[in-house]
Design an enzyme around this catalytic site. Structure first.
Site, short mmCIF file in Angstrom:
data_model
loop_
_atom_site.label_atom_id
_atom_site.label_comp_id
_atom_site.label_asym_id
_atom_site.label_seq_id
_atom_site.Cartn_x
_atom_site.Cartn_y
_atom_site.Cartn_z
N SER A 48 8.34 -7.97 7.26
CA SER A 48 7.32 -8.16 6.81
C SER A 48 7.29 -8.12 5.41
O SER A 48 8.58 -8.05 4.70
CB SER A 48 6.10 -6.41 6.86
OG SER A 48 6.88 -5.39 5.85
N ASP A 81 6.44 -11.26 9.19
CA ASP A 81 4.81 -10.98 9.94
C ASP A 81 4.45 -10.55 8.09
O ASP A 81 4.94 -10.32 7.14
CB ASP A 81 5.35 -9.02 9.90
CG ASP A 81 4.13 -8.37 10.71
OD1 ASP A 81 3.06 -9.02 10.58
OD2 ASP A 81 4.58 -7.51 10.26
N HIS A 175 -4.46 -1.23 10.18
CA HIS A 175 -3.02 -1.03 9.89
C HIS A 175 -3.39 0.42 9.49
O HIS A 175 -3.88 0.91 8.91
CB HIS A 175 -2.94 -1.74 8.94
CG HIS A 175 -2.97 -3.66 9.05
ND1 HIS A 175 -3.79 -4.15 8.94
CD2 HIS A 175 -2.02 -4.77 10.22
CE1 HIS A 175 -3.81 -5.42 9.35
NE2 HIS A 175 -2.29 -5.37 10.35
N GLY A 204 -2.20 -3.12 13.75
CA GLY A 204 -2.69 -2.19 13.70
C GLY A 204 -2.78 -1.23 15.38
O GLY A 204 -3.37 -0.46 15.38
#
Length: 283
Positions: A48, A81, A175, A204
């Site tokens: 991410s 991500d 999330h 999430g």
């Protein structure tokens, strides 16, 4: 094992789903590969934008993750991500990621479409798939209001206008949840699956109980993102080891067991998403 593209994994997943697990550090990348090998199934390793910030750059953690994926004996894809920075998307493409996610959910619909379409153009030039997000998913930096849902007709227009290959949708998850209490809008998932030609992605998922995730997969979800739950497993193991052995100074002696616990949970999740293991009762 030759790496698989994210899109090939998603297309082959039905009627199950592919687990997408976030890489935080080298131990988590190794654990994802070990868990996938234990389960005998595919996985997606995700890096991410927050992870990139933690490491101070994309290239070192990306190259390490790609190396772990390439050494695995099961199909593994590497995915960027939640990138909101276009430069980061371009860097991931240049590094050879199998797919990228451009998150333009903070933009209005027209701007999200235009920017995502440009990302798709760049990525497709290199044969790389693109995931996008429509309908903000709750909990990210506290900015997304609860109750937000993806509109199916907007989703149809968005996919047509951008050419994205997978779509993350807002259907009730949030999330960074540490309790698995979210209730998903299964009817909306089924409707989105009916009207869209691209795989659906559930973000999430750490806040969603396993039986609810299974129902979401049955309703049409094909990529299930899980991070916080696995971080909890890893951290709980570290805490337990240090509490039991207060004189430890060699980090390998507490990170190693944590990596094993992480891998075991990845294996269970892959088996559950593939339909080879029943969801566990939540504690």
């Amino acid at each position: 094992m030759t790496r698989e593209t994210t899109l090939d994994l998603l297309r082959a997943a039905a009627p199950g789903a592919v687990g997408a697990f976030n890489v935080i550090h080298l131990e988590s990348a190794e654990a994802i590969a070990a868990g996938a090998e234990k389960a005998g199934g595919p996985a997606i390793m995700q890096i991410s934008q927050n992870c990139v910030k933690y490491h101070g750059g994309l290239a070192p953690i990306a190259r390490a993750t790609i190396a772990v994926a390439e050494a695995a004996h099961v199909p593994i894809a590497v995915h960027l991500d939640h990138a909101t920075e276009l430069g980061l998307v371009t860097e991931a493409i240049d590094l050879g990621f199998d797919s990228v996610m451009y998150d333009g959910a903070h933009l209005d619909f027209a701007a999200n479409c235009a920017t995502t379409a440009e990302v798709v153009r760049r990525a497709h030039t290199h044969g790389i798939g693109v995931e996008a997000e429509l309908g903000e998913i709750g909990g990210k930096d506290g900015a997304h209001a609860p109750g937000v849902r993806t509109n199916p007709s907007e989703a149809v227009d968005f996919v047509a206008d951008t050419g994205v290959d997978a779509l993350a949708v807002a259907v009730g998850s949030s999330h960074a949840m540490v309790e698995r209490t979210s209730t998903l809008d299964l009817a909306l998932i089924r409707r989105l699956d009916e009207v869209l030609s691209v795989p659906l992605v559930l973000h999430g998922s750490s806040g969603v109980a396993e039986d609810e995730i299974s129902r979401a997969v049955t309703a049409g979800m094909r990529k299930i993102n899980i991070s916080t739950h696995l971080n909890r497993v890893f951290t709980a193991s570290v805490r337990a080891t240090l509490a039991a052995q207060t004189d430890l100074v060699d980090s390998r002696k507490y990170l190693g067991p944590a990596r094993e616990a992480f891998a075991g949970e990845v294996a269970h999740l892959i088996e559950m998403l593939s339909g080879f293991a029943k969801p566990r009762d939540e504690d």
